[in-house]
Design a protein around this motif. Structure first.
Motif: not given
Ligand code: ADP
Length: 413
Positions: A23-27
């Motif tokens: 989720a972090l890498y996407i955002r």
């Protein structure tokens, strides 16, 4: 400073441990994420890395999130920690915040809220780091400034010592040949008094003597300055009457070719304990300045007053005066007003006279005060403590004495 932020995610739930970094890498493309499935391993990583933020589940087997938070506070107090709590676990959330957590995130995790909270935490960490680095830089700068001040002070002290030594050597060396020259001039003058030497020689010798007198004053001023600066200046105090001291000095000062003297009033004695040679030196300096900075023919008034435990000698002239703003500087070493008009064909001195005068008066426990304004003349007042005999019966009475004048003289030329 501009390195990618690095965070640590701790959770025993391996599914979440994979999902959260995703989720972090996407955002947030610009972030490095380490993961750990236990608090103990997280501690290990914490020792090695300075994370920008830590995210940990509160409930974990073995060491839980709160215990990990306590450890983070101990090891890395600047690193913000976000704790993940179960839905509705308000008590735990409060506990987390009280324990120093930066924020808490409730399950089920709202990805956007999670990322926003993490960004804030990273930003806070970076600001803290900047403050720390600036504090460090300031500390270093202050340290180097302090060193510089110390170095400069040392250099100044050394330079001053060299100057004082130089002053002392030069003035001592000049004193001897000057005295010889003066003695020889006086001897020649006595010799030719009886002879019929041409007028030119008489005048030449008189000129030589005046120049020598002037040089003698300059050398004496240098010598006194050197004594004051090296703390070798000593007073030889004796009890005497200040009225009589002034009377004698004024008689001598005005004798021969000096100015005319008249006294308007002569009162009772004022007892002081002073080095009379040094006080006379101060008075002569003030008389000479009063004449030097006033037009020919204008009166110079010397007043002697007593008020309580103090005696004041005031020297008033009607000369060029000076602006109020220069008064604090006239007692500095080598101070000479750039635009001052010197009267009576006198020459400017080295600007040491008032400096030495003030030091002498202060050594006596007194002070010098000045009132002056351009074109209206000046009043220089020497204030000295009077001698009080502790055995005397009327000691208290003196302090309550109202100011009264003990003597007034006027010099005119
Ligand atoms: P100097 O040898 O230059 O007269 P002083 O230390 O005696 O040195 O005096 C310092 C300065 O104070 C003088 O240069 C002059 O500008 C000012 N000053 C002193 N006395 C008087 C006075 N009576 N009237 C006006 N200016 C004065």
């Amino acid at each position: 400073m501009n390195e990618k932020p690095r965070i640590l995610v701790v959770d025993d739930d391996t599914a979440l441990l994979q999902a959260l970094p995703q989720a972090l890498y996407i955002r947030m493309q610009d972030v490095d994420v380490d993961t750990s499935d236990s608090a103990l391993e997280a501690l290990d990583l914490l020792q090695k890395n300075d994370y920008d933020a830590i995210v940990s589940d509160i409930k974990m087997p073995g060491m839980d999130g709160l215990a990990l938070l306590a450890k983070v506070q101990e090891l890395r107090p600047e690193t913000p920690t976000l704790l993940i709590t179960g839905h509705g676990e308000h008590d735990l959330a409060v506990q987390a915040l009280r324990g120093g957590a930066y924020d808490f995130i409730q399950k089920p995790i709202d990805r956007d809220y999670f990322v926003a909270a993490l960004r804030r935490a990273i930003h806070t960490r970076q600001l803290r780091r900047q403050v720390y680095e600036q504090q460090l830089a300031l500390k270093l700068h202050a340290g180097s400034l302090e060193g510089l001040v110390q170095r400069r002070t040392r250099e100044l002290v050394e330079a001053n010592a060299v100057k004082d030594k130089f002053l002392s050597i030069v003035s001592h060396e000049l004193k001897m040949p000057l005295e010889n020259l003066k003695g020889m001039t006086q001897m020649l003058q006595r010799q030719i008094e009886t002879s019929t030497a041409p007028d030119l020689i008489h005048r030449g010798l008189a000129d030589m003597e005046r120049s020598l007198d002037r040089t003698e004053v300059l050398v004496q001023d240098l010598l006194d300055t050197s004594l004051i600066e090296t703390n070798m200046f000593t007073l030889h105090r004796k009890r005497c009457d200040l009225v009589e001291l002034c009377r004698q000095l004024l008689d001598e000062y005005t004798a021969g070719a000096g100015p005319d003297l008249s006294f308007d009033y002569l009162g009772k004695p004022i007892e002081v304990e002073v080095d009379s040679d040094r006080i006379c030196q101060v008075l002569i300096n003030l008389f000479t300045n009063a004449r030097k900075y006033s037009p020919k023919g204008s009166p110079i008034t010397v007043t002697l007053q007593q008020s309580g435990y103090e005696a004041t000698i005031s020297i008033r002239d009607m000369g060029v005066g000076m602006p109020e703003e220069v008064i604090p500087y006239i007692f500095d070493q080598f101070y000479r007003a750039p635009s001052v008009e010197v009267q009576n064909g006198s020459r400017l001195g080295l600007g040491l006279g008032l400096y030495i005068s003030r030091k002498i008066v202060e050594r006596h426990g007194g002070r010098i005060e000045v009132i002056s304004s351009p074109g209206k003349g000046s009043v220089f007042s020497i204030i000295l403590p009077i001698h009080v005999d502790p055995q005397a019966e009327n000691v208290e009475g003196i302090a309550t004495l109202t100011p009264h004048t003990q003597a007034i003289w006027t010099m005119v030329r």
